[in-house]
Design a protein around this motif. Structure first.
Motif, PDB file in Angstrom:
ATOM      1  N   ASP A  64      -8.919 -81.444-112.816  1.00 27.62           N
ATOM      2  CA  ASP A  64      -8.952 -80.507-113.820  1.00 27.62           C
ATOM      3  C   ASP A  64     -10.098 -80.830-114.748  1.00 27.62           C
ATOM      4  O   ASP A  64      -9.876 -81.986-115.148  1.00 27.62           O
ATOM      5  CB  ASP A  64      -7.584 -80.217-114.513  1.00 27.62           C
ATOM      6  CG  ASP A  64      -6.584 -79.769-113.384  1.00 27.62           C
ATOM      7  OD1 ASP A  64      -7.062 -78.632-112.768  1.00 27.62           O
ATOM      8  OD2 ASP A  64      -5.292 -80.109-113.163  1.00 27.62           O
ATOM      9  N   TYR A  65     -10.812 -79.827-115.308  1.00 29.68           N
ATOM     10  CA  TYR A  65     -11.624 -80.228-116.247  1.00 29.68           C
ATOM     11  C   TYR A  65     -11.834 -79.235-117.355  1.00 29.68           C
ATOM     12  O   TYR A  65     -11.646 -78.057-117.187  1.00 29.68           O
ATOM     13  CB  TYR A  65     -12.944 -80.771-115.616  1.00 29.68           C
ATOM     14  CG  TYR A  65     -13.581 -79.326-114.790  1.00 29.68           C
ATOM     15  CD1 TYR A  65     -14.389 -78.282-115.394  1.00 29.68           C
ATOM     16  CD2 TYR A  65     -13.362 -79.302-113.507  1.00 29.68           C
ATOM     17  CE1 TYR A  65     -14.939 -77.348-114.702  1.00 29.68           C
ATOM     18  CE2 TYR A  65     -13.912 -78.276-112.660  1.00 29.68           C
ATOM     19  CZ  TYR A  65     -14.633 -77.200-113.366  1.00 29.68           C
ATOM     20  OH  TYR A  65     -15.049 -75.964-112.800  1.00 29.68           O
ATOM     21  N   VAL A  66     -12.549 -79.470-118.197  1.00 32.02           N
ATOM     22  CA  VAL A  66     -12.831 -78.754-119.470  1.00 32.02           C
ATOM     23  C   VAL A  66     -14.513 -78.746-119.700  1.00 32.02           C
ATOM     24  O   VAL A  66     -15.161 -79.835-119.750  1.00 32.02           O
ATOM     25  CB  VAL A  66     -12.218 -78.730-120.775  1.00 32.02           C
ATOM     26  CG1 VAL A  66     -12.787 -77.968-121.868  1.00 32.02           C
ATOM     27  CG2 VAL A  66     -10.666 -78.716-120.629  1.00 32.02           C
ATOM     28  N   LEU A  67     -15.144 -77.600-119.757  1.00 31.55           N
ATOM     29  CA  LEU A  67     -16.597 -77.451-120.101  1.00 31.55           C
ATOM     30  C   LEU A  67     -16.685 -77.045-121.511  1.00 31.55           C
ATOM     31  O   LEU A  67     -16.105 -75.906-121.655  1.00 31.55           O
ATOM     32  CB  LEU A  67     -17.340 -76.530-119.180  1.00 31.55           C
ATOM     33  CG  LEU A  67     -17.319 -77.031-117.652  1.00 31.55           C
ATOM     34  CD1 LEU A  67     -17.839 -75.891-116.718  1.00 31.55           C
ATOM     35  CD2 LEU A  67     -17.927 -78.247-117.181  1.00 31.55           C
ATOM     36  N   GLU A 109     -15.311 -82.564-119.083  1.00 29.40           N
ATOM     37  CA  GLU A 109     -14.187 -83.452-119.823  1.00 29.40           C
ATOM     38  C   GLU A 109     -12.888 -83.510-118.915  1.00 29.40           C
ATOM     39  O   GLU A 109     -12.580 -82.331-118.728  1.00 29.40           O
ATOM     40  CB  GLU A 109     -13.952 -83.272-121.044  1.00 29.40           C
ATOM     41  CG  GLU A 109     -15.261 -83.533-122.090  1.00 29.40           C
ATOM     42  CD  GLU A 109     -15.584 -85.031-122.150  1.00 29.40           C
ATOM     43  OE1 GLU A 109     -14.903 -85.871-121.698  1.00 29.40           O
ATOM     44  OE2 GLU A 109     -16.742 -85.380-122.300  1.00 29.40           O
ATOM     45  N   PRO A 110     -12.533 -84.494-118.034  1.00 26.06           N
ATOM     46  CA  PRO A 110     -13.119 -85.870-118.255  1.00 26.06           C
ATOM     47  C   PRO A 110     -14.311 -85.898-117.134  1.00 26.06           C
ATOM     48  O   PRO A 110     -14.272 -85.018-116.160  1.00 26.06           O
ATOM     49  CB  PRO A 110     -12.024 -86.873-117.860  1.00 26.06           C
ATOM     50  CG  PRO A 110     -11.161 -85.754-116.831  1.00 26.06           C
ATOM     51  CD  PRO A 110     -11.205 -84.438-117.557  1.00 26.06           C
ATOM     52  N   SER A 111     -15.168 -86.871-117.487  1.00 25.35           N
ATOM     53  CA  SER A 111     -16.204 -87.022-116.639  1.00 25.35           C
ATOM     54  C   SER A 111     -15.965 -88.070-115.672  1.00 25.35           C
ATOM     55  O   SER A 111     -16.774 -88.149-114.503  1.00 25.35           O
ATOM     56  CB  SER A 111     -17.551 -87.119-117.440  1.00 25.35           C
ATOM     57  OG  SER A 111     -17.324 -88.360-118.085  1.00 25.35           O
ATOM     58  N   ALA A 112     -15.091 -89.047-115.869  1.00 28.49           N
ATOM     59  CA  ALA A 112     -15.116 -90.058-115.185  1.00 28.49           C
ATOM     60  C   ALA A 112     -14.751 -89.953-113.667  1.00 28.49           C
ATOM     61  O   ALA A 112     -15.228 -90.592-112.716  1.00 28.49           O
ATOM     62  CB  ALA A 112     -14.092 -91.125-115.644  1.00 28.49           C
ATOM     63  N   PRO A 113     -13.848 -89.114-113.388  1.00 26.60           N
ATOM     64  CA  PRO A 113     -13.835 -88.921-111.954  1.00 26.60           C
ATOM     65  C   PRO A 113     -14.616 -88.274-111.137  1.00 26.60           C
ATOM     66  O   PRO A 113     -14.917 -88.496-110.106  1.00 26.60           O
ATOM     67  CB  PRO A 113     -12.333 -87.854-111.928  1.00 26.60           C
ATOM     68  CG  PRO A 113     -11.960 -87.821-113.380  1.00 26.60           C
ATOM     69  CD  PRO A 113     -13.002 -88.203-114.070  1.00 26.60           C
ATOM     70  N   PHE A 114     -15.845 -87.532-111.728  1.00 32.60           N
ATOM     71  CA  PHE A 114     -16.790 -86.907-111.254  1.00 32.60           C
ATOM     72  C   PHE A 114     -17.697 -88.150-111.065  1.00 32.60           C
ATOM     73  O   PHE A 114     -18.276 -88.389-109.867  1.00 32.60           O
ATOM     74  CB  PHE A 114     -17.504 -85.928-111.906  1.00 32.60           C
ATOM     75  CG  PHE A 114     -16.664 -84.420-111.806  1.00 32.60           C
ATOM     76  CD1 PHE A 114     -16.473 -83.630-110.865  1.00 32.60           C
ATOM     77  CD2 PHE A 114     -15.937 -84.390-113.171  1.00 32.60           C
ATOM     78  CE1 PHE A 114     -15.698 -82.646-111.148  1.00 32.60           C
ATOM     79  CE2 PHE A 114     -15.243 -83.281-113.322  1.00 32.60           C
ATOM     80  CZ  PHE A 114     -15.003 -82.267-112.217  1.00 32.60           C
ATOM     81  N   PRO A 131     -15.083 -72.609-124.350  1.00 37.57           N
ATOM     82  CA  PRO A 131     -14.957 -73.773-123.432  1.00 37.57           C
ATOM     83  C   PRO A 131     -14.441 -73.129-122.401  1.00 37.57           C
ATOM     84  O   PRO A 131     -13.725 -71.911-122.226  1.00 37.57           O
ATOM     85  CB  PRO A 131     -13.757 -74.680-124.101  1.00 37.57           C
ATOM     86  CG  PRO A 131     -13.071 -73.790-125.267  1.00 37.57           C
ATOM     87  CD  PRO A 131     -14.289 -72.974-125.718  1.00 37.57           C
ATOM     88  N   ALA A 132     -14.614 -73.463-121.196  1.00 41.95           N
ATOM     89  CA  ALA A 132     -14.120 -72.916-119.732  1.00 41.95           C
ATOM     90  C   ALA A 132     -13.455 -74.184-119.114  1.00 41.95           C
ATOM     91  O   ALA A 132     -13.474 -75.339-119.245  1.00 41.95           O
ATOM     92  CB  ALA A 132     -15.419 -72.770-118.944  1.00 41.95           C
ATOM     93  N   ARG A 133     -12.187 -73.796-118.712  1.00 43.38           N
ATOM     94  CA  ARG A 133     -11.152 -74.669-117.877  1.00 43.38           C
ATOM     95  C   ARG A 133     -11.432 -74.257-116.278  1.00 43.38           C
ATOM     96  O   ARG A 133     -11.484 -73.248-115.962  1.00 43.38           O
ATOM     97  CB  ARG A 133      -9.796 -74.316-118.229  1.00 43.38           C
ATOM     98  CG  ARG A 133      -9.696 -74.732-119.775  1.00 43.38           C
ATOM     99  CD  ARG A 133      -8.103 -74.717-119.883  1.00 43.38           C
ATOM    100  NE  ARG A 133      -7.994 -74.767-121.405  1.00 43.38           N
ATOM    101  CZ  ARG A 133      -8.128 -76.104-121.971  1.00 43.38           C
ATOM    102  NH1 ARG A 133      -8.456 -77.100-121.400  1.00 43.38           N
ATOM    103  NH2 ARG A 133      -7.712 -75.884-123.390  1.00 43.38           N
ATOM    104  N   GLY A 134     -11.512 -75.449-115.509  1.00 43.40           N
ATOM    105  CA  GLY A 134     -11.545 -75.340-114.112  1.00 43.40           C
ATOM    106  C   GLY A 134     -11.094 -76.368-113.472  1.00 43.40           C
ATOM    107  O   GLY A 134     -10.512 -77.464-114.005  1.00 43.40           O
TER     108      GLY A 134
END
Length: 188
Positions: A73-76, A92-97, A147-150
């Protein structure tokens, strides 16, 4: 939007920004706009360039990594700019990517991210700075979208070539195998 031709890329699709990003491709590089309905122009690059002609073993290795990767789950949020003028939005978060990139790069050490030119910095590319295009103006254009949630729930293998951009294979993150039951590489 890239100098490489005839190459494959592992991406996580970002449908939340598809209308904007596709519009930029249509403006700058219309020959790179895909007619494949499964292709998503807006994406987080996981590894590019990838193997030009992936084997069944290569695809199985990617499938295993995807199966071990939990959906993300992330937020742009905010439009940012890299020193080279690339306007982007980081997840966000970027660490899993970044961890997914590292896992695939470890399995394919001959495929360093961005051919070793840039580091691993997860992002969705939006545009390129110019006299008329800035991070602020791009942010204004995306005011209703950010912001976009994805939720990153799949990994796709894209082929990029003028007039022939398409999805080659895709895998669900966290298991479930490859959509369609196999990882056949289709039409290049």
């Amino acid at each position: 939007m890239t100098a490489w031709t005839g190459h494959s890329v592992l991406v996580v699709p970002v449908p939340e920004l598809e209308p904007f990003v596709r519009g930029r491709w249509e403006h700058y590089e219309p020959s790179w706009v895909s007619s494949d309905p499964a292709f998503t122009h807006a994406h987080l690059t996981i590894l590019a360039p990838f193997v030009t002609a992936p084997t069944a073993d290569d695809l199985a290795e990617v499938a295993a990594i995807a199966a071990e990767t939990t959906p993300i789950d992330y937020v742009l949020g905010e439009v940012r700019e890299f020193p080279d003028g690339c306007l982007h939005v980081p997840p966000e978060p970027s660490a899993p990517f970044a961890a997914l990139t590292q896992a695939i790069w470890s399995a394919f050490p001959h495929c360093p991210p961005y051919a070793g030119i840039y580091g691993v910095d997860p992002h969705v590319t939006l545009d390129q700075r110019s006299e008329a295009v800035t991070a602020a103006s791009t942010g204004e254009l995306l005011a209703d979208a950010l912001p976009a949630r994805g939720r990153a729930d799949r990994l796709e293998l894209h082929w990029y070539e003028p007039g022939n951009c398409h999805v080659m294979a895709d895998w669900k993150l966290g298991g479930g195998g490859v959509d369609g039951g196999s990882a056949d590489v289709v039409g290049r």
